[in-house]
Design a protein around this motif. Sequence first.
Motif, PDB file in Angstrom:
ATOM      1  N   CYS A 379       0.783  -1.174   0.110  1.00 23.22           N
ATOM      2  CA  CYS A 379      -0.078   0.011   0.075  1.00 23.22           C
ATOM      3  C   CYS A 379       0.928   1.202   0.069  1.00 23.22           C
ATOM      4  O   CYS A 379       2.207   1.363   0.377  1.00 23.22           O
ATOM      5  CB  CYS A 379      -1.094  -0.107   1.305  1.00 23.22           C
ATOM      6  SG  CYS A 379      -0.235   0.381   2.790  1.00 23.22           S
ATOM      7  N   VAL A 381       0.476   5.372   1.401  1.00 20.93           N
ATOM      8  CA  VAL A 381      -0.316   6.241   1.986  1.00 20.93           C
ATOM      9  C   VAL A 381      -0.160   7.771   1.824  1.00 20.93           C
ATOM     10  O   VAL A 381      -0.539   8.537   2.435  1.00 20.93           O
ATOM     11  CB  VAL A 381      -0.112   5.950   3.771  1.00 20.93           C
ATOM     12  CG1 VAL A 381      -0.832   4.770   4.181  1.00 20.93           C
ATOM     13  CG2 VAL A 381       1.432   6.224   4.051  1.00 20.93           C
ATOM     14  N   LEU A 415       0.891   8.880   8.778  1.00 18.39           N
ATOM     15  CA  LEU A 415      -0.436   8.795   8.807  1.00 18.39           C
ATOM     16  C   LEU A 415      -1.527   9.865   9.130  1.00 18.39           C
ATOM     17  O   LEU A 415      -1.357  10.204  10.193  1.00 18.39           O
ATOM     18  CB  LEU A 415      -0.809   7.394   9.589  1.00 18.39           C
ATOM     19  CG  LEU A 415      -0.053   6.201   9.141  1.00 18.39           C
ATOM     20  CD1 LEU A 415      -0.432   4.924  10.017  1.00 18.39           C
ATOM     21  CD2 LEU A 415      -0.545   5.543   7.692  1.00 18.39           C
ATOM     22  N   ALA A 421      -5.140   5.728   1.270  1.00 22.42           N
ATOM     23  CA  ALA A 421      -4.403   4.631   1.189  1.00 22.42           C
ATOM     24  C   ALA A 421      -4.844   3.860  -0.067  1.00 22.42           C
ATOM     25  O   ALA A 421      -5.910   3.450  -0.161  1.00 22.42           O
ATOM     26  CB  ALA A 421      -4.704   3.762   2.471  1.00 22.42           C
ATOM     27  N   SER A 432      -8.412   1.834  -3.446  1.00 23.54           N
ATOM     28  CA  SER A 432      -8.372   2.775  -2.239  1.00 23.54           C
ATOM     29  C   SER A 432      -9.209   2.869  -1.317  1.00 23.54           C
ATOM     30  O   SER A 432     -10.453   2.504  -1.610  1.00 23.54           O
ATOM     31  CB  SER A 432      -7.637   3.958  -2.651  1.00 23.54           C
ATOM     32  OG  SER A 432      -8.453   4.819  -3.424  1.00 23.54           O
ATOM     33  N   ILE A 435      -8.380   7.158   4.811  1.00 20.92           N
ATOM     34  CA  ILE A 435      -7.703   6.902   6.153  1.00 20.92           C
ATOM     35  C   ILE A 435      -8.742   7.429   7.437  1.00 20.92           C
ATOM     36  O   ILE A 435      -8.889   8.851   7.164  1.00 20.92           O
ATOM     37  CB  ILE A 435      -6.361   7.458   6.550  1.00 20.92           C
ATOM     38  CG1 ILE A 435      -5.597   6.428   5.537  1.00 20.92           C
ATOM     39  CG2 ILE A 435      -5.782   7.055   7.854  1.00 20.92           C
ATOM     40  CD1 ILE A 435      -4.032   7.141   5.698  1.00 20.92           C
TER      41      ILE A 435
END
Length: 486
Positions: A379, A381, A415, A421, A432, A435
């Motif tokens: 992944c 971010v 994050l 993400a 995707s 978050i």
Amino acid sequence: MVRVVVSTLPALRPLLRRGSLLNHKPLPRSRLQPWPFCTLSSSPAAGAPSAVVKGEEVALDKHLTRCAAAGIAPLRVAVLVSGGVDSSVALRLLHAAGHRCTAFYLKIWFQEDFRNFWSECPWDEDLKYAQAVCDKIDVPLEVVHLSDEYWNHVVSHMINEYRCGRTPNPDVLCNTRIKFGSFLEAIENLGFDYIASGHYAHVVHPSAENTEAPSVLQLSKDKIKDQTYFLSHLSQSQLRRLLFPLGCITKDEVRRLATQMALPNQGRKDSQGICFLGKVKFSEFVERHIGEKEGIILEAESGDYLGIHRGFWFYTIGQRQGLRLPGGPWYVVEKDVQNNVVFVSRNYYSLDKRRRTFRVGSLNWFDNFGPGNNEQLKCKVRHSPEFHDCTLVKERSEENGDALVVHLAEDDQGLAAGQFAAFYSENVCLGSGIILDSWDKMSFPVCSRALEIAKLADKSSLGKPIRIVNLEHIVKPEQQEEIKVA
């Protein structure tokens, strides 16, 4: 001055007159009805293409036009141009491949009488370059006004998210809602087979024998410039209408082609930052549309009062710059949105503050199923060439609906709730989500004293901020508790 472009496409004339496009509600995905799929393997290759510019021919290797659907029956392609090198080379590759191209410049900059508090018009120079590139190969250029749509679908959403303490990504929203949303809907009945742009990504469409299969979004050849992250929230119906001619070549090759083709913008620098801001600082934009509201800054571990800030919406988790606190470096680790308090720490990167788990909602997958439970994937971010190995665990709640718990194989201190993400299997982008929260325990460990102080209605009783001196290069760690002075 840029000449006025008069549209030859009747369906776009209202947009050129600055009429409203449909309505101001967010664009529902269900309105994007599937186009008849035009297969990319309908005829055999016809030899190496070349780019002809007013009598001058530039020979092109086959791999340079592989992502431009070269060697097949001519397609009608709507090409998004920005005045930059990438979109200009993409247009030239499509033109060299023999397709019938119409260029479109999307004007999303706010009009002079439209919520505009600055005098710069950064689109003016961009449009001049776009027109010059199109003139060299006699490709028509249409200017489409989407300022209202951009405000309603992107900018206003960003402002609301910042007010809630989240950090949205305007580039993902612009691709989903504007470039391949509002614009795609506007030209849906104009006979174009595909829409193309200068994104660094590669779409593999199904063969003529299997047209019901989904289109696949793959990483571009240039892993540094790859932009699949920004395209990861598109729907399948949007994806199967797209061509990305630069997906098979590198940025260095794009620059070389721009020189060989004598593009008027061959030396232009790549654009940086949020597309609609131009030369305006992001803090100025936030101040204008959200304003300022004084709040306090507290140390997360002790609750010590360290200073004041202009409003929590100016800060994001992990931010170091702009705090102006002595004794640092300090990092923003948490925000109390209700009480307008920013919590900071000097231990943001300490090993006991592991950040490997977060939840993701608003899931979007390019196929109908998405990854399996406990599946091992990679992944991103943020927009970066870096990947994390990760494991996904599905969950469902009344508050967030279908969601994923993402476990990273290594720490990530960046994050931020509201960011996207994107998930990958090998070189394929699966989709995707947004978050929802970060940190393993859903928040940075803020002490009870700090939480209580944050709730105080009258914070004037706190007195003057404590001044913390950073003497870690002089004193031993066990003595550092004694260096706090008023």
